[in-house]
Design a protein around this motif. Structure first.
Motif, PDB file in Angstrom:
ATOM      1  N   ASP A 158       0.820  -1.215   0.000  1.00 26.61           N
ATOM      2  CA  ASP A 158       0.000   0.000   0.000  1.00 26.61           C
ATOM      3  C   ASP A 158       0.852   1.263   0.000  1.00 26.61           C
ATOM      4  O   ASP A 158       0.335   2.353  -0.275  1.00 26.61           O
ATOM      5  N   ALA A 159       2.105   1.145   0.319  1.00 25.00           N
ATOM      6  CA  ALA A 159       3.078   2.234   0.236  1.00 25.00           C
ATOM      7  C   ALA A 159       4.453   1.588   0.231  1.00 25.00           C
ATOM      8  O   ALA A 159       4.623   0.444   0.677  1.00 25.00           O
ATOM      9  N   VAL A 160       5.437   2.316  -0.286  1.00 29.15           N
ATOM     10  CA  VAL A 160       6.768   1.739  -0.466  1.00 29.15           C
ATOM     11  C   VAL A 160       7.841   2.718   0.008  1.00 29.15           C
ATOM     12  O   VAL A 160       7.812   3.905  -0.339  1.00 29.15           O
ATOM     13  N   LEU A 161       8.784   2.204   0.791  1.00 36.90           N
ATOM     14  CA  LEU A 161      10.051   2.879   1.043  1.00 36.90           C
ATOM     15  C   LEU A 161      11.097   2.220   0.156  1.00 36.90           C
ATOM     16  O   LEU A 161      11.298   1.004   0.240  1.00 36.90           O
ATOM     17  N   SER A 162      11.761   3.002  -0.685  1.00 39.10           N
ATOM     18  CA  SER A 162      12.805   2.482  -1.561  1.00 39.10           C
ATOM     19  C   SER A 162      14.151   2.971  -1.053  1.00 39.10           C
ATOM     20  O   SER A 162      14.470   4.160  -1.148  1.00 39.10           O
ATOM     21  N   ILE A 163      14.934   2.055  -0.489  1.00 37.87           N
ATOM     22  CA  ILE A 163      16.222   2.405   0.120  1.00 37.87           C
ATOM     23  C   ILE A 163      17.329   2.159  -0.890  1.00 37.87           C
ATOM     24  O   ILE A 163      17.449   1.064  -1.442  1.00 37.87           O
ATOM     25  N   ASP A 164      18.159   3.173  -1.117  1.00 41.55           N
ATOM     26  CA  ASP A 164      19.205   3.055  -2.137  1.00 41.55           C
ATOM     27  C   ASP A 164      20.394   3.918  -1.738  1.00 41.55           C
ATOM     28  O   ASP A 164      20.225   5.063  -1.300  1.00 41.55           O
ATOM     29  N   THR A 165      21.601   3.383  -1.880  1.00 40.72           N
ATOM     30  CA  THR A 165      22.792   4.215  -1.752  1.00 40.72           C
ATOM     31  C   THR A 165      22.725   5.330  -2.794  1.00 40.72           C
ATOM     32  O   THR A 165      22.496   5.062  -3.971  1.00 40.72           O
ATOM     33  N   THR A 166      22.906   6.570  -2.357  1.00 34.78           N
ATOM     34  CA  THR A 166      22.778   7.705  -3.276  1.00 34.78           C
ATOM     35  C   THR A 166      23.922   8.677  -2.999  1.00 34.78           C
ATOM     36  O   THR A 166      23.732   9.781  -2.501  1.00 34.78           O
ATOM     37  N   LYS A 167      25.133   8.205  -3.317  1.00 27.75           N
ATOM     38  CA  LYS A 167      26.340   8.970  -2.993  1.00 27.75           C
ATOM     39  C   LYS A 167      27.056   9.518  -4.230  1.00 27.75           C
ATOM     40  O   LYS A 167      27.970  10.315  -4.089  1.00 27.75           O
ATOM     41  N   GLY A 168      26.651   9.080  -5.403  1.00 29.67           N
ATOM     42  CA  GLY A 168      27.350   9.486  -6.626  1.00 29.67           C
ATOM     43  C   GLY A 168      26.729  10.710  -7.264  1.00 29.67           C
ATOM     44  O   GLY A 168      26.417  10.701  -8.453  1.00 29.67           O
ATOM     45  N   ASN A 169      26.523  11.763  -6.483  1.00 32.55           N
ATOM     46  CA  ASN A 169      25.868  12.963  -6.994  1.00 32.55           C
ATOM     47  C   ASN A 169      26.362  14.184  -6.220  1.00 32.55           C
ATOM     48  O   ASN A 169      27.067  14.061  -5.231  1.00 32.55           O
ATOM     49  N   ARG A 170      25.915  15.351  -6.661  1.00 31.51           N
ATOM     50  CA  ARG A 170      26.318  16.591  -6.006  1.00 31.51           C
ATOM     51  C   ARG A 170      25.136  17.343  -5.395  1.00 31.51           C
ATOM     52  O   ARG A 170      25.260  18.510  -5.056  1.00 31.51           O
ATOM     53  N   ILE A 171      23.995  16.680  -5.251  1.00 33.16           N
ATOM     54  CA  ILE A 171      22.832  17.399  -4.734  1.00 33.16           C
ATOM     55  C   ILE A 171      22.468  17.031  -3.311  1.00 33.16           C
ATOM     56  O   ILE A 171      21.670  17.724  -2.685  1.00 33.16           O
TER      57      ILE A 171
END
Length: 312
Positions: A158-171
Motif C-alpha cells: 500500500d506504500a513503499v520505502l525504496s532504500i538506495d545508496t545515493t552517494k554518486g551525486n552533487r545534490i
C-alpha cells in the motif's frame, strides 16, 4: 538499536560466496516463516532475488484490513568482483533492507507484532558489473530494471520505502540519509510531514530532503538522466513511494569499496522500522488524499510518466 542485526547481515554479504540461501536461512532461523528466493541468470551474471513477508496482527495475510508497507532494498550489486574486493557502496540498500527484515522477524517471534504486514524485497549479487556514469561510475546489475521491479515491488504493498545508496551525486551533501518527496502514479507530491516527524525522532536532527526532477521518476531506458534507481519502484506500482537515500558529504562511486558507514545504515534501517510500525497502524500518511484528488481534477493524471513515453 539494529547494530547487531546489521553486522550479522553484513558478514553474510561481504564475501564472494554471498547468496540468497544464506540470508534466507538466517531469517528463517530468527522467525521469518515466509521467505522466497528466485535466482535469475543472464549473460551479465546471476543474482538471488529475495522477498520476505512479516505478517501483521491484523494484516492482509491473516484476513485483516491493516495497510501493508513495502520496503525495497534497491541496488545493482553488493560486490563488483573480480575487479574489486569487498562489499561496494551500492550494496547498502540491500544491507539496510535485510537488516530491517531480520529485526522485524525477531520482533515478531518475540511478540512485538505490527498491525499490518511488511514486505521486504531486494537481491544479492556479489559480482555485478559496472557502467559509466557522471559524476562517478554506477554499479550495473545482472538483471534489468523491469525484472528488478517485477521481483521486488509487490501489488500488495500500500506504500513503499525504496532504500538506495545515493552517494554518486552533487545534490545531497550530508552524512546519513535523506528522503524524497512522495511519488504517486507519475506525480511528485509534497514531502510527508508524518515521515519527516519519524525521521526527526529517529535521527535527533532536522530532516534532510533531496530534490527530484521529473526525469528521475520515469523508467530507465528512455535516454534521460536519472539521479539513480531509487525511484524506479514508483514506475511499477500505483502505491505512493518515498525514496530513502543513504548519503555522504562528498561524491562516492557506487562501486567504491570500504565506503559502507555502519551507523548510517543502522540509522536508515531503524527509521524504516519506525515507519513500518506507524504506517501499518494507520498513523502515518505518505500523502494527502484530498489534495491529490484536487491535483488530478485540475490537471489530469500523471501516469504517462510511469511509461517509456513516446520512445521507440
Amino acid at each position: 538499536m539494529l547494530l547487531r542485526q546489521m553486522l550479522e547481515i553484513y558478514d553474510l554479504l561481504d564475501t564472494p560466496q554471498a547468496n540468497g540461501d544464506a540470508v534466507a536461512s538466517l531469517l528463517r532461523e530468527r522467525g521469518a516463516d515466509d521467505v522466497t528466493l528466485h535466482t535469475i541468470s543472464t549473460d551479465r551474471g546471476s543474482t538471488d532475488c529475495i522477498k520476505i513477508i512479516i505478517p501483521g496482527r491484523t494484516g492482509k495475510t491473516v484476513g485483516g484490513g491493516s495497510p501493508t508497507l513495502g520496503i525495497v532494498g534497491r541496488l545493482g550489486g553488493i560486490g563488483a568482483r573480480p575487479g574489486l574486493i569487498g562489499q561496494v557502496s551500492d550494496g547498502d540498500g540491500a544491507l539496510a533492507a535485510l537488516t530491517v527484515a531480520l529485526k522485524l522477524a525477531e520482533m515478531h517471534r518475540n511478540g512485538d507484532v505490527l498491525d499490518g504486514d511488511v514486505i521486504i524485497g531486494t537481491h544479492v549479487c556479489p559480482d555485478a558489473p559496472t557502467i559509466p556514469h557522471e559524476p562517478v561510475p554506477f554499479m550495473d546489475s545482472p538483471i534489468d530494471m523491469a525484472t528488478m521491479n517485477e521481483q521486488e515491488v509487490d501489488e500488495r504493498m500500500d506504500a513503499v520505502l525504496s532504500i538506495d545508496t545515493t552517494k554518486g551525486n552533487r545534490i545531497i551533501n550530508v552524512n546519513g540519509f535523506a528522503i524524497s518527496p512522495t511519488v504517486l502514479k507519475g506525480a511528485i507530491l509534497p514531502v510527508s510531514n508524518d515521515v519527516l516527524d519519524i525521521m526527526t525522532r529517529t535521527t535527533g536532527h532536522m530532516p534532510q530532503v533531496f530534490a527530484l526532477s521529473q526525469q528521475d521518476i520515469t523508467p530507465y531506458g528512455n535516454d534521460l538522466y536519472h539521479l539513480n534507481s531509487i525511484l524506479q519502484p514508483a514506475t511499477a506500482t500505483p502505491a505512493p513511494v518515498i525514496g530513502v537515500a543513504i548519503t555522504v558529504e562528498q561524491v562516492v562511486a557506487g562501486c567504491a569499496t570500504g565506503a559502507t558507514h555502519g551507523m548510517d545504515v543502522e540509522e536508515t534501517a531503524r527509521f524504516a522500522v519506525e515507519v513500518a510500525k506507524s504506517f501499518t497502524a494507520g498513523h502515518c500518511s505518505f500523502y494527502d488524499e484530498d489534495e491529490y484528488q484536487r491535483l488530478i481534477s485540475l490537471y489530469g493524471g500523471f501516469e504517462r510518466f510511469q511509461t517509456p513515453g513516446n520512445a521507440d
